[in-house]
Design a protein around this motif. Structure first.
Motif, short mmCIF file in Angstrom:
data_model
loop_
_atom_site.label_atom_id
_atom_site.label_comp_id
_atom_site.label_asym_id
_atom_site.label_seq_id
_atom_site.Cartn_x
_atom_site.Cartn_y
_atom_site.Cartn_z
N VAL A 194 38.56 49.34 87.63
CA VAL A 194 39.82 48.84 88.42
C VAL A 194 39.89 47.73 89.28
N THR A 195 40.75 47.01 89.50
CA THR A 195 40.51 45.77 90.39
C THR A 195 41.55 45.63 91.18
N GLU A 196 41.36 44.61 92.37
CA GLU A 196 42.23 44.57 93.61
C GLU A 196 43.48 43.85 93.06
N MET A 197 44.72 44.17 93.86
CA MET A 197 45.72 43.49 93.56
C MET A 197 46.03 42.92 94.97
N GLN A 204 44.85 47.83 90.07
CA GLN A 204 45.06 47.68 88.42
C GLN A 204 44.01 48.19 87.61
N VAL A 205 44.53 48.72 86.69
CA VAL A 205 43.33 49.22 85.72
C VAL A 205 43.01 48.14 84.86
N LYS A 206 41.92 47.34 84.75
CA LYS A 206 41.46 46.60 84.23
C LYS A 206 40.88 46.62 82.69
N GLU A 207 40.21 47.72 82.53
CA GLU A 207 39.50 48.30 81.46
C GLU A 207 39.73 49.85 81.48
N SER A 208 39.78 50.47 80.18
CA SER A 208 40.13 51.96 80.20
C SER A 208 39.62 52.34 78.87
N LYS A 215 45.42 50.09 79.98
CA LYS A 215 45.11 48.89 80.82
C LYS A 215 46.33 48.41 81.27
N GLY A 216 46.29 47.86 82.71
CA GLY A 216 47.58 47.35 83.24
C GLY A 216 48.17 48.46 84.08
#
Length: 265
Positions: A194-197, A204-208, A215-216
């Motif tokens: 995950v990454t910050e918004m 936000q999910v960056k990789e799954s 993702k997204g």
């Protein structure tokens, strides 16, 4: 003579007051200082993962040089590293329950028995505190203080040349109070990155690699916890039961969805 004695007493009282708020801890590799830290209990110290870049580190307090330690826990999200230091007998930092800084409030450090103004608070940034400083000699792991000389947070790094980030006192109190539980129980493995918004709430999910999470997806809740940022998510993962299914609240294509995912350690 009386004036000199009074001045010396005042200096000693000031130094003792600074130490009472948490004995300073300096971290060295050979003869070079590489980081700072402080104590959460007499033998438990906290610093940042910058120390992992060095071998053969040792520690200095006001009265001791210490060599024997073990790494108790590393949190890669917050960058915090917790150390058990043998025979440290450190003075634990007093962590206020809630310390709210206001914009442009001065930020201080304690250095050689003195309080030093190193910059000013600018804003809260997704759970982190941010301050502006032109001081190039600041070390990661340094405790920061507010205008009333209460602990404000721990310096963990900088975003650019003059903008520094710190973790608030409540985050340190969380680890101090829950470290044994965190180490023993662990946290769920969701197989997502995950990454910050930074401009919005949620993460936000960056990789799954989780078949239910895409993702997204924007995560806004985990179990009963509201998720505004990565720090919220990290803390919630430590508080849920890793052996039980978890409810994730996500926004996908503009709609709120509830996903039941299995964690596992």
């Amino acid at each position: 003579m009386k004036k000199l004695i009074f001045s010396l007493l005042l200096f000693l009282i000031t130094v003792q007051a600074l130490i009472a708020d948490g004995a300073p801890l300096e971290i060295f590799c050979k003869d070079k200082k590489v980081a700072a830290g402080f104590f959460l209990s007499p033998d438990l110290a906290v610093t940042t993962d910058s120390i992992l870049l060095y071998n053969n580190i040792h520690f200095k307090t006001e009265t001791k040089t210490l060599y024997n330690y073990r790494i108790e826990f590393i949190d890669r999200v917050t960058k915090l590293v917790f150390l058990r230091i043998k025979d440290a007998e450190g003075t634990p930092m007093r962590l206020p329950a809630d310390n709210i800084l206001v914009e442009t409030e001065p930020v201080y450090i304690h250095e050689k028995g003195k309080r030093v103004d190193v910059g000013f608070f600018t804003r809260k940034l997704n759970g982190y505190g941010a301050f502006i400083s032109e001081d190039r000699s600041l070390y990661e792991g340094t405790p920061l203080y507010d205008i009333e000389d209460e602990f404000a947070g721990v310096l963990i790094g900088n975003l650019d040349q003059n903008l520094y980030l710190f973790l608030y006192a409540d985050m340190l109190a969380f680890y101090r109070d829950n470290l044994n539980m965190i180490i023993k129980r662990g946290r769920p493995v969701l197989n997502i990155v995950v990454t910050e918004m930074w401009e919005y709430s949620g993460i936000q999910v960056k990789e799954s690699r989780n078949e239910l999470v895409e993702k997204g997806d924007i995560i806004v809740g985990l179990a009963n916890f509201r998720i505004n940022n990565v720090l919220d998510f990290n803390r919630a993962l430590y508080l849920v039961d890793p052996e039980r299914p978890l409810t994730l609240k996500v926004i996908r294509a503009g709609k709120l969805k509830r996903l039941t995912v299995n964690g596992g350690k």
